[in-house]
Design a protein around this motif. Structure first.
Motif, short mmCIF file in Angstrom:
data_model
loop_
_atom_site.label_atom_id
_atom_site.label_comp_id
_atom_site.label_asym_id
_atom_site.label_seq_id
_atom_site.Cartn_x
_atom_site.Cartn_y
_atom_site.Cartn_z
N ARG A 38 0.81 -1.22 0.00
CA ARG A 38 0.00 0.00 0.00
C ARG A 38 0.85 1.27 0.00
N GLN A 39 2.14 1.15 0.27
CA GLN A 39 3.01 2.33 0.17
C GLN A 39 3.05 2.87 -1.25
N TRP A 40 2.75 2.02 -2.23
CA TRP A 40 2.78 2.43 -3.63
C TRP A 40 1.38 2.69 -4.19
N ALA A 41 0.37 2.57 -3.34
CA ALA A 41 -1.01 2.84 -3.78
C ALA A 41 -1.29 4.33 -3.67
N THR A 42 -2.13 4.83 -4.55
CA THR A 42 -2.49 6.25 -4.55
C THR A 42 -3.95 6.41 -4.17
N GLY A 43 -4.34 7.62 -3.88
CA GLY A 43 -5.73 7.89 -3.53
C GLY A 43 -5.97 7.78 -2.04
N VAL A 44 -7.11 8.26 -1.63
CA VAL A 44 -7.46 8.30 -0.22
C VAL A 44 -7.51 6.90 0.39
N HIS A 45 -8.07 5.96 -0.36
CA HIS A 45 -8.28 4.61 0.17
C HIS A 45 -7.11 3.66 -0.09
N GLN A 46 -6.11 4.12 -0.81
CA GLN A 46 -4.93 3.29 -1.12
C GLN A 46 -5.36 1.93 -1.69
N ALA A 47 -6.24 1.98 -2.67
CA ALA A 47 -6.75 0.75 -3.27
C ALA A 47 -5.66 0.03 -4.05
N VAL A 48 -5.59 -1.28 -3.89
CA VAL A 48 -4.59 -2.07 -4.60
C VAL A 48 -5.24 -3.03 -5.60
N ASP A 49 -6.58 -3.00 -5.71
CA ASP A 49 -7.28 -3.95 -6.56
C ASP A 49 -8.42 -3.27 -7.28
N SER A 50 -8.90 -3.93 -8.33
CA SER A 50 -10.01 -3.41 -9.11
C SER A 50 -10.75 -4.59 -9.74
N ALA A 51 -11.94 -4.30 -10.29
CA ALA A 51 -12.76 -5.36 -10.89
C ALA A 51 -12.06 -5.95 -12.11
N PRO A 52 -12.22 -7.25 -12.36
CA PRO A 52 -11.55 -7.88 -13.51
C PRO A 52 -12.13 -7.41 -14.84
N CYS A 53 -11.26 -7.20 -15.81
CA CYS A 53 -11.73 -6.86 -17.15
C CYS A 53 -12.50 -8.04 -17.73
N GLY A 54 -13.61 -7.76 -18.39
CA GLY A 54 -14.42 -8.82 -18.96
C GLY A 54 -15.45 -9.37 -17.99
N GLY A 55 -15.46 -8.83 -16.77
CA GLY A 55 -16.42 -9.28 -15.79
C GLY A 55 -15.95 -10.52 -15.04
N GLY A 56 -16.75 -10.96 -14.12
CA GLY A 56 -16.41 -12.13 -13.32
C GLY A 56 -16.31 -11.79 -11.86
N PRO A 57 -16.21 -12.82 -11.01
CA PRO A 57 -16.18 -12.58 -9.57
C PRO A 57 -14.82 -12.10 -9.09
N GLY A 58 -14.81 -11.54 -7.89
CA GLY A 58 -13.55 -11.18 -7.25
C GLY A 58 -12.93 -9.91 -7.78
N MET A 59 -11.72 -9.65 -7.32
CA MET A 59 -10.97 -8.47 -7.69
C MET A 59 -9.56 -8.89 -8.11
N VAL A 60 -8.94 -8.05 -8.95
CA VAL A 60 -7.59 -8.31 -9.45
C VAL A 60 -6.67 -7.20 -8.96
N MET A 61 -5.47 -7.55 -8.53
CA MET A 61 -4.53 -6.55 -8.02
C MET A 61 -3.96 -5.73 -9.18
#
Length: 298
Positions: A38-61
Motif C-alpha cells: 500500500r506504500q505504492w497505492a495512490t488515492g485516499v483509500h490506497q486501493a490495490v485492486d479493481s474489478a476484472p476486465c471482462g467481468g467475473g467474480p472477485g478483484m484483481v490486483m
C-alpha cells in the motif's frame, strides 16, 4: 542471501524472524525486508485492486501499484530504500548439538543459476506464489539456495494483473510457482514455505550438512522413519539393527526403509531414480533383507 517480500499484510510474514530463519538472520546469512504494497497505492483509500476486465467474480490486483513497487525493490529506490532490515525475534542459543560437525567448511549445492539463455543472471529472482505456477520441488529449493537476491510478490484476491509479470522481466528473472494443487487466501503462506525450504539449504544454516542431505526428495526418495530414546516406549521397540554398531548395515537398512516408504506412498518417484540390485531386491521382498526380524508390517 537477501529476501524481499511485498505484501498487503506484512505482519503475516513475522515467522521469518523466528527459529531457524531467525538464527540465519543473526548469523548474517539471511537479510530480510518486508514491504507493505500500500506504500505504492495512490488515492485516499490506497486501493490495490479493481474489478476484472471482462467481468467475473472477485478483484484483481492493479498493475499501476505492483509495477512501481517491483521497480523500487529491484533498484532499492523509493519506499523500498527505507525499509527496515528485519532482526530475529530473540537471541538464539549457541550451544552445540551432538550432531553438529566441527572442522568442516560448509559447502552449497553446485547448481547453475536458474536462468534461461535470454535472461541476465545478475538480475534478482522474482518468485510469484500462485496455484497456476510450476510445482515447487526440493530440486528447485537446492538451486534457489545459491541465489543472492530473491523477491516474493504475494498476491491476493483473484491474483495480480498478468502484465505485471511480463513487465517485470525487464528487471527480474520471473518464476510463477505453486506449492500444491490447492488454493490459499494469499501468497504469504507459500512464501514462508518456500523461504524455509531454501534458507535451510544455505551453507552454515544447519549445524550438520547431513541434516538436509538425507531429507526426503534429496535423493529422489521419501525419508525413512526416525527413532530416538527411550529404547522401548509403550510396548514399541526401536529396531534392533540401529543398536548393532554396524554402520554399513544401518545405512543399508535406512535406504531400504526409504525405498519401502516411497513404494507405499509415492511409487511414482521410483521411476525417476536409478535403482541398484540391492534396491530392487528390497522392493521385490517388500522388506529389508538386512534385518528381517524388525520390519514394519501392513
Amino acid at each position: 542471501m537477501q529476501i524481499d517480500v511485498i505484501s498487503i499484510f506484512p505482519e503475516y510474514l513475522d515467522p521469518l524472524r523466528h527459529a531457524l530463519l531467525g538464527r540465519a538472520i543473526e548469523q548474517g546469512t539471511l537479510q530480510v525486508r518486508v514491504h507493505n504494497l500500500r506504500q505504492w497505492a495512490t488515492g485516499v483509500h490506497q486501493a490495490v485492486d479493481s474489478a476484472p476486465c471482462g467481468g467475473g467474480p472477485g478483484m484483481v490486483m492493479k498493475p499501476d501499484v505492483w509495477g512501481p513497487a517491483l521497480d523500487d525493490v529491484a533498484q532499492a529506490h523509493g519506499p523500498a530504500a527505507h525499509a527496515d532490515v528485519w532482526r530475529s525475534s530473540l537471541p538464539h542459543q549457541r550451544q552445540q548439538r551432538h550432531d553438529q560437525r566441527q572442522g568442516y567448511i560448509p559447502s552449497g549445492y553446485d547448481r547453475p543459476r536458474d536462468c534461461t539463455e535470454t535472461e541476465d543472471p545478475s538480475l534478482p529472482l522474482l518468485l510469484v506464489p500462485t496455484p497456476a505456477g510450476i510445482p515447487f520441488t526440493q530440486a528447485q529449493a537446492q538451486t534457489w539456495s545459491t541465489e543472492s537476491h530473491i523477491v516474493f510478490a504475494c498476491g491476493r484476491y483473484e491474483g495480480i494483473d498478468q502484465r505485471v509479470f511480463s513487465d517485470a522481466q525487464k528487471r527480474y528473472r520471473v518464476r510463477e510457482v505453486s506449492i500444491g494443487d490447492y488454493v490459499l487466501i494469499g501468497g504469504e503462506v507459500a512464501t514462508l514455505v518456500i523461504t524455509e525450504a531454501i534458507v535451510r539449504l544455505i551453507p552454515g544454516v544447519l549445524g550438520n550438512h547431513q541434516s538436509h542431505e538425507n531429507d526426503s526428495f534429496s535423493d529422489g526418495l521419501l525419508e525413512g522413519p526416525s527413532f530416538t530414546k527411550p529404547r522401548q516406549w509403550r510396548g514399541l521397540d526401536v529396531p534392533e539393527i540401529l543398536f548393532s554398531g554396524n554402520h554399513a548395515n544401518i545405512d543399508r537398512w535406512r535406504r531400504d526403509q526409504a525405498l519401502l516408504r516411497t513404494m507405499q506412498r509415492r511409487p511414482d518417484l521410483l521411476s525417476t531414480i536409478e535403482l541398484s540390485p540391492e534396491d530392487r531386491r528390497c522392493l521385490e521382498l517388500g522388506h529389508s533383507p538386512v534385518d528381517d526380524s524388525h520390519q514394519p508390517r501392513g
